[in-house]
Design a protein around this motif. Structure first.
Motif, PDB file in Angstrom:
ATOM      1  N   GLU A 215       4.719  -6.299   2.654  1.00 52.81           N
ATOM      2  CA  GLU A 215       5.097  -6.489   1.255  1.00 52.81           C
ATOM      3  C   GLU A 215       6.068  -5.382   0.806  1.00 52.81           C
ATOM      4  OE1 GLU A 215       1.747  -7.260  -1.291  1.00 52.81           O
ATOM      5  OE2 GLU A 215       0.853  -8.663   0.137  1.00 52.81           O
ATOM      6  N   MET A 217       6.697  -4.088  -1.985  1.00 54.40           N
ATOM      7  CA  MET A 217       6.148  -3.123  -2.940  1.00 54.40           C
ATOM      8  C   MET A 217       5.351  -2.017  -2.219  1.00 54.40           C
ATOM      9  SD  MET A 217       6.148  -2.505  -6.184  1.00 54.40           S
ATOM     10  CE  MET A 217       5.146  -1.688  -7.430  1.00 54.40           C
ATOM     11  N   SER A 218       4.610  -2.379  -1.163  1.00 54.62           N
ATOM     12  CA  SER A 218       3.867  -1.364  -0.409  1.00 54.62           C
ATOM     13  C   SER A 218       4.825  -0.420   0.299  1.00 54.62           C
ATOM     14  CB  SER A 218       2.955  -2.014   0.640  1.00 54.62           C
ATOM     15  OG  SER A 218       1.908  -2.671  -0.003  1.00 54.62           O
ATOM     16  N   VAL A 221       6.391   1.942  -2.562  1.00 55.38           N
ATOM     17  CA  VAL A 221       5.568   3.030  -3.116  1.00 55.38           C
ATOM     18  C   VAL A 221       5.350   4.108  -2.059  1.00 55.38           C
ATOM     19  CG1 VAL A 221       4.454   1.682  -4.966  1.00 55.38           C
ATOM     20  CG2 VAL A 221       3.312   1.889  -2.740  1.00 55.38           C
ATOM     21  N   TRP A 222       5.297   3.697  -0.804  1.00 55.78           N
ATOM     22  CA  TRP A 222       5.163   4.711   0.251  1.00 55.78           C
ATOM     23  C   TRP A 222       6.417   5.592   0.326  1.00 55.78           C
ATOM     24  CZ3 TRP A 222       7.798   5.652   4.890  1.00 55.78           C
ATOM     25  CH2 TRP A 222       7.236   6.687   5.667  1.00 55.78           C
ATOM     26  N   LEU A 224       8.576   6.191  -1.985  1.00 57.84           N
ATOM     27  CA  LEU A 224       8.633   7.039  -3.184  1.00 57.84           C
ATOM     28  C   LEU A 224       7.596   8.165  -3.131  1.00 57.84           C
ATOM     29  CD1 LEU A 224       9.138   4.338  -5.992  1.00 57.84           C
ATOM     30  CD2 LEU A 224      10.880   5.828  -4.984  1.00 57.84           C
ATOM     31  N   SER A 225       6.486   7.920  -2.432  1.00 60.36           N
ATOM     32  CA  SER A 225       5.432   8.938  -2.337  1.00 60.36           C
ATOM     33  C   SER A 225       5.815  10.070  -1.382  1.00 60.36           C
ATOM     34  CB  SER A 225       4.115   8.301  -1.884  1.00 60.36           C
ATOM     35  OG  SER A 225       4.117   8.098  -0.470  1.00 60.36           O
ATOM     36  N   LEU A 228       8.145  13.945  -2.899  1.00 59.35           N
ATOM     37  CA  LEU A 228       7.601  15.176  -3.478  1.00 59.35           C
ATOM     38  C   LEU A 228       6.256  15.468  -2.835  1.00 59.35           C
ATOM     39  CD1 LEU A 228       7.995  14.727  -7.351  1.00 59.35           C
ATOM     40  CD2 LEU A 228       9.152  16.429  -5.946  1.00 59.35           C
ATOM     41  N   GLN A 344      10.594   5.446  10.219  1.00 61.45           N
ATOM     42  CA  GLN A 344       9.166   5.731  10.439  1.00 61.45           C
ATOM     43  C   GLN A 344       8.290   4.574  10.010  1.00 61.45           C
ATOM     44  OE1 GLN A 344       7.066   9.096   8.581  1.00 61.45           O
ATOM     45  NE2 GLN A 344       8.940  10.205   8.756  1.00 61.45           N
ATOM     46  N   ARG A 345       8.660   3.942   8.906  1.00 59.67           N
ATOM     47  CA  ARG A 345       7.835   2.906   8.312  1.00 59.67           C
ATOM     48  C   ARG A 345       7.753   1.678   9.218  1.00 59.67           C
ATOM     49  NH1 ARG A 345       3.779   2.435   4.571  1.00 59.67           N
ATOM     50  NH2 ARG A 345       3.775   0.365   3.676  1.00 59.67           N
ATOM     51  N   GLY A 346       8.845   1.377   9.887  1.00 58.48           N
ATOM     52  CA  GLY A 346       8.830   0.253  10.831  1.00 58.48           C
ATOM     53  C   GLY A 346       8.669  -1.112  10.180  1.00 58.48           C
TER      54      GLY A 346
END
Lengths: 478, 478
Positions: A215, A217-218, A221-222, A224-225, A228, A344-346
């Motif tokens: 998804e 959105m998941s 948010v990752w 964006l997380s 910082l 990294q997210r793949g």
């Protein structure tokens, strides 16, 4: 040249207090919101209002037409005219360029205003109203316009209107606290980023499809997380290397500043700030970069519950720049980091990190004061993408004149501050005129510019007017 | 009882095709959108339209008034009436409860519809229009209403209207693919969560304040990023223990289903699904939980660039439940996990995780078919918070009748599927009547319910009508 009679001028300003307030009320009543295309005629009305007042003071005015503004919906509307005014033209005298802005942020009662935002309302020595402190407070004139086109207008007048500018003064920021005046010699710059993650062709039902797809959105948010750390450190590799090192002299300046750390924490309603000491918090605002996540476009944002899987979501964040960070270099570092995170997210979704995708509208105005000692040029309006930081020398004649003016009105030496926000036109002026720029704020730090219940204190309005008058007189002596 | 003449009935339905389509067009033309209070009169109009058609068929109808609906703005409006209809009342016969809904999702041309959403438009054998497949497609009647009040209305009639129900049939879901019919014996449930992070009293300027405070938005995106692993696994400790184990018999069912894994990936526009095989993807939709992040309330969500630090942001996500997950237990696990994440984060902001904060509106309708072999009860309308999953026995007489009907119309054995979405009223019926419930879908999986360009194929409309007729006749024989 004889010493000006400061006392007589101050007492004349004092007498004119009701007139100052009624002028501000007239200006606030014109809802010159530059972010709302349907308010564009109000901006034009605001420009005309200022032009009338300037001409009554004897200024010669020109309305420059900067062209059209592209709206996101694909249509265009004319930008408001840029007002350029001249008061006096003695070539033997120095020229002061005075600059502020008259367009305001959107405001409506429902946002949480306790009074009508476009009706100046006095309560307990405070004048509430949109634009009261940002930036319609000046004595005689102010003018608003959208955003785009100023830089071009200025560049085209580098060798005419701007050719003999000796100093520039901008009054569009705020004191550090609520009691002590300051002069501002630095501004942070800004880079704005959007991160788009796109998956399905259209939104999907989370019951029917949930569990089978990556998804967007998941993913977002990752990403964006990962910008910082939990204690607010920017996690972009290499970015810190571009921040100018702290000197001992500079460190001492922060220690001396009039700033109450606990009061600040209370003001922003927190029990714990990111930094433990006054000096660190001041430096975090003034001389270190910061990153803020502003929001997400394309996901569910209403009240209540909706169970959709959004097909395309766009995160928005910005980084405030300080010396010696160059926007282009920072853009590259950020986009590189985003692409590494994505690898990294793949995820099979489509990823599109963009720096500075859109114009961030800024705005400017002429402010004017009828001192005869200087030739004064007046005008307004700009647009900017990202912009670098600005840092001036706080010891030159422009700042010295400002400091003497403050001493005369307030009886104290000002603090010398750097501002966390960005006013990119500051750099434009400096570059085009080759002359020093100073920021001379009038409002207190609790004036709530850009927010609900914006106000200016009556004392700030009156003493600010005196300060601007004294500054011009001091500059003429310099 | 003599064998009914199926062929004669099917051919009568075939003859009535233009009439079926024109009835559907009349129904689609009433924009009975339950999410939009201003459309409420259209829902009442829709109810009246159905009531008229039911009465023409000889049904006795009652309009139950379920009371008022609380709107989020604090005001209330009346819920639409719930239509309860009875056709036949022979106590020696079994009673079939037929149930669907008539309210529809919002739709407007600007969302990306290629035709007017409230004008049924035929193109290439497809009937486009909001409500065409969800759920206004039935032959004779359908009725719409908002949401709240059905459960109470039903409970109050447990020993009257519902007392002699032998079977229930709901037609409010979809085939697995586009060609092979199915019967559905399971539904996932849902728990909906909001996570609020609150910091400053009001939004702040990111230039002036950025770098000094713990920003709620950074906290929230991090919390939301900790709910799913990058390969879509739910990271709530203990949650997996509540999922009923997979049996060998069950695994074999997935292997046999008519489902094209590549086609599905193409349909949702991805190059890689979370699961590698057809069976795993089917299980991910049907028998395993999923978590979706839907959006964020309170942050910047528009187009363009805005540089505010939002003061309070609320994340929204939901988990689809499967047997044996109990909503209350899952709520507790999730809230515990959120609180643990928050403790790890160490932010001074205020954190408020809430499960099921709001009503998720569902909707229902009576559908009716004029078979004389059964006494038929008709009606509609419900509301629900979270709801558990539902699982039925696909081998009982209700499903056997459905399977024989499908065999007669399509010539094939149906697939037996479980649906990823939630229709909580299914469980309500099962519990209040103590009788078996079956889901008998009519539309294909590409009908785009809830989305843009919703449609039903003409063949599905006609064959679906035949299937429903045959089902009632088969049930009467059972």
């Amino acid at each position: 040249m004889s010493e000006p009679n400061f006392d007589a001028i101050f007492s004349a300003i004092e007498t004119k207090k009701p007139h100052l307030i009624s002028l501000l009320a007239e200006a606030v009543a014109i809802p010159s919101v530059s972010a709302e295309p349907e308010r564009r005629p109000d901006i034009v009305r605001m420009v005309e209002w200022v032009k009338k007042h300037l001409e009554q003071l004897g200024a010669t005015c020109e309305l420059a037409q900067p062209g059209d503004q592209q709206l996101s919906a694909g249509s265009t509307i004319p930008l408001p005219p840029i007002l350029l005014g001249k008061l006096g033209c003695d070539p033997k005298k120095k020229t002061l360029l005075v600059y502020a802005h008259l367009d305001v942020q959107p405001a409506s009662r429902e946002d949480g205003w306790h009074t009508e935002p476009f009706t100046l309302t006095e309560k307990d020595g405070k004048l509430f109203g949109r634009g009261s402190t940002d930036d319609k407070f000046c004595l005689e004139g102010m003018e608003e316009s959208g955003s785009e086109g100023l830089e071009e207008t200025l560049k085209a007048r580098k060798d005419s209107f701007l050719s003999d500018v000796s100093f520039t003064c901008i009054s569009d920021n705020y004191w550090l606290g609520t009691t002590k005046p300051c002069l501002t010699y630095g501004l942070r710059g800004i880079c704005y980023f959007t991160v788009e993650v796109a998956g399905p062709t259209q939104d999907l039902h989370s019951g029917i499809y949930g569990g089978t797809l990556y998804e967007p959105m998941s993913d977002l948010v990752w990403v964006l997380s990962q910008l910082l750390s939990k204690d607010g450190q920017i996690m972009i590799p290499g970015l810190a290397d571009h921040v100018a090192p702290l000197t001992e002299t500079e460190r001492e300046m922060y220690a001396k500043m009039d700033f109450d750390h606990d009061e600040y924490a209370k003001h922003i309603n927190t029990t714990k700030l990111l930094k433990a000491t006054k000096e660190e918090t001041l430096m975090a605002r003034m001389r270190y970069p910061s990153l803020s996540v502003h929001g997400i476009e394309g996901a569910f944002h209403g009240a209540g519950a909706k169970t959709v899987i959004p097909c395309k979501v766009t995160g928005k964040f910005s980084i405030r720049l300080v010396p010696d960070m160059k926007p282009k270099v920072i853009d590259e570092l950020v986009v590189k980091h985003l692409n590494e995170l994505w690898a990294q997210r793949g995820s099979p979704n489509r990823f599109n990190p963009i720096s500075d995708p859109v114009l961030i509208t800024a705005s400017t105005t002429p402010t004017c004061f009828s001192a005869k000692h200087l030739k004064i040029q007046l005008f307004g309006a700009t647009a900017f993408h990202s912009g670098p930081a600005w840092l001036a020398d706080p010891h030159g004649p422009n700042f010295q004149a400002g400091a003497r003016a403050i001493k005369r009105v307030y009886g104290v030496e000002p603090d010398y501050t750097r501002e966390g926000g960005s006013i990119p036109v500051t750099l434009t002026f400096q570059e085009l005129t080759g002359a020093p720029v100073m920021l001379l704020p009038i409002g207190a730090n609790d004036d709530m510019a850009h927010s609900q219940n914006e106000k200016i204190n009556v004392t700030n309005l009156v003493k600010g007017t005196k300060t601007l008058a004294a500054y011009i007189l001091e500059l003429a002596k310099a």
